[in-house]
Design a protein around this motif. Sequence first.
Motif, short mmCIF file in Angstrom:
data_model
loop_
_atom_site.label_atom_id
_atom_site.label_comp_id
_atom_site.label_asym_id
_atom_site.label_seq_id
_atom_site.Cartn_x
_atom_site.Cartn_y
_atom_site.Cartn_z
N SER A 16 1.14 11.37 5.83
CA SER A 16 0.54 10.52 7.05
C SER A 16 -0.19 11.58 7.85
O SER A 16 -1.39 11.34 8.46
CB SER A 16 1.63 9.91 7.70
N ALA A 17 0.53 12.75 8.01
CA ALA A 17 -0.30 13.77 8.91
C ALA A 17 -1.46 14.14 8.38
O ALA A 17 -2.49 14.56 8.97
CB ALA A 17 0.65 15.07 9.03
N ALA A 18 -1.38 14.49 6.95
CA ALA A 18 -2.68 15.00 6.24
C ALA A 18 -3.86 14.07 6.17
O ALA A 18 -5.03 14.53 6.68
CB ALA A 18 -2.36 15.32 5.02
N ALA A 19 -3.23 12.77 6.09
CA ALA A 19 -4.35 11.53 6.14
C ALA A 19 -4.96 11.57 7.66
O ALA A 19 -6.29 11.04 7.90
CB ALA A 19 -3.82 10.31 5.70
N ALA A 20 -4.08 11.48 8.84
CA ALA A 20 -4.57 11.31 10.16
C ALA A 20 -5.59 12.42 10.18
O ALA A 20 -6.48 12.13 11.22
CB ALA A 20 -3.35 11.50 11.00
N SER A 27 -13.32 11.40 8.15
CA SER A 27 -13.41 11.39 6.54
C SER A 27 -12.49 10.03 6.25
O SER A 27 -11.39 10.33 5.59
CB SER A 27 -13.13 12.46 5.61
N PRO A 28 -12.72 8.73 6.58
CA PRO A 28 -11.67 7.71 6.26
C PRO A 28 -11.48 7.51 4.76
O PRO A 28 -10.29 7.23 4.56
CB PRO A 28 -12.17 6.42 6.98
N GLY A 29 -12.38 7.77 3.92
CA GLY A 29 -12.19 7.37 2.56
C GLY A 29 -11.28 8.56 2.09
O GLY A 29 -10.29 8.11 1.14
N LEU A 34 -5.88 10.37 0.22
CA LEU A 34 -4.80 11.27 0.45
C LEU A 34 -3.53 10.74 0.71
O LEU A 34 -2.32 10.93 0.17
CB LEU A 34 -5.12 12.22 1.56
N LEU A 35 -3.63 9.51 1.54
CA LEU A 35 -2.17 8.85 1.99
C LEU A 35 -1.69 8.13 0.58
O LEU A 35 -0.55 8.10 0.25
CB LEU A 35 -2.46 7.81 2.96
N LEU A 36 -2.69 7.58 -0.28
CA LEU A 36 -2.19 6.78 -1.31
C LEU A 36 -1.62 7.48 -2.36
O LEU A 36 -0.71 7.37 -2.98
CB LEU A 36 -3.42 6.04 -2.02
N ALA A 37 -2.21 8.67 -2.28
CA ALA A 37 -1.48 10.08 -3.41
C ALA A 37 -0.17 10.46 -2.84
O ALA A 37 0.75 10.31 -3.78
CB ALA A 37 -2.52 11.21 -3.58
N PHE A 38 0.08 10.68 -1.73
CA PHE A 38 1.42 10.89 -1.18
C PHE A 38 2.53 9.72 -1.32
O PHE A 38 3.65 9.95 -1.44
CB PHE A 38 1.28 11.45 0.36
#
Length: 145
Positions: A16-20, A27-29, A34-38
């Motif tokens: 979540s932190a990395a995706a934010a 870079s919303p894509g 990244l969030l899906l991978a985590f």
Amino acid sequence: MMRAWMLPTLFVLCGSAAAAGRFVSGSPGEAVALLLAFVLLAGVNSPLVFPRSVGAGEAQRRSAEDGRPVVYWRPGCTYCMRLRFRLGRSARELHWVNIWRDPAGAAAVRAANGGDETVPTVVVAGRPHTNPDPAWVRAQLSPPA
């Protein structure tokens, strides 16, 4: 029980932190990927991918009755996940003991592995086998010919 969920929770929080950070940088894509991978990592490392665990005493009692192997495992163990996934549906036929939830299970694993908590440890007919090949474990489920 909380210990089993620590690693998946950590994956979700870090993801979540990395995706934010990716989202804020425009870079919303990448943020979604990244969030899906985590989240996938969290799911794979959660206790949800394993059949319901029982205590070591109960697993030994059931194994004595039906002859099925007992698997001692812990969340986050890549070798345990490999065994679980390679067994497929037949994994439900085994008796699974989460050593992080059951001190007696952890003690049984240490006794079988010279003091180490090496998992997966599969006990078949009273004999422990550390990190056995999944095909061999599956063969232990078949009745002798």
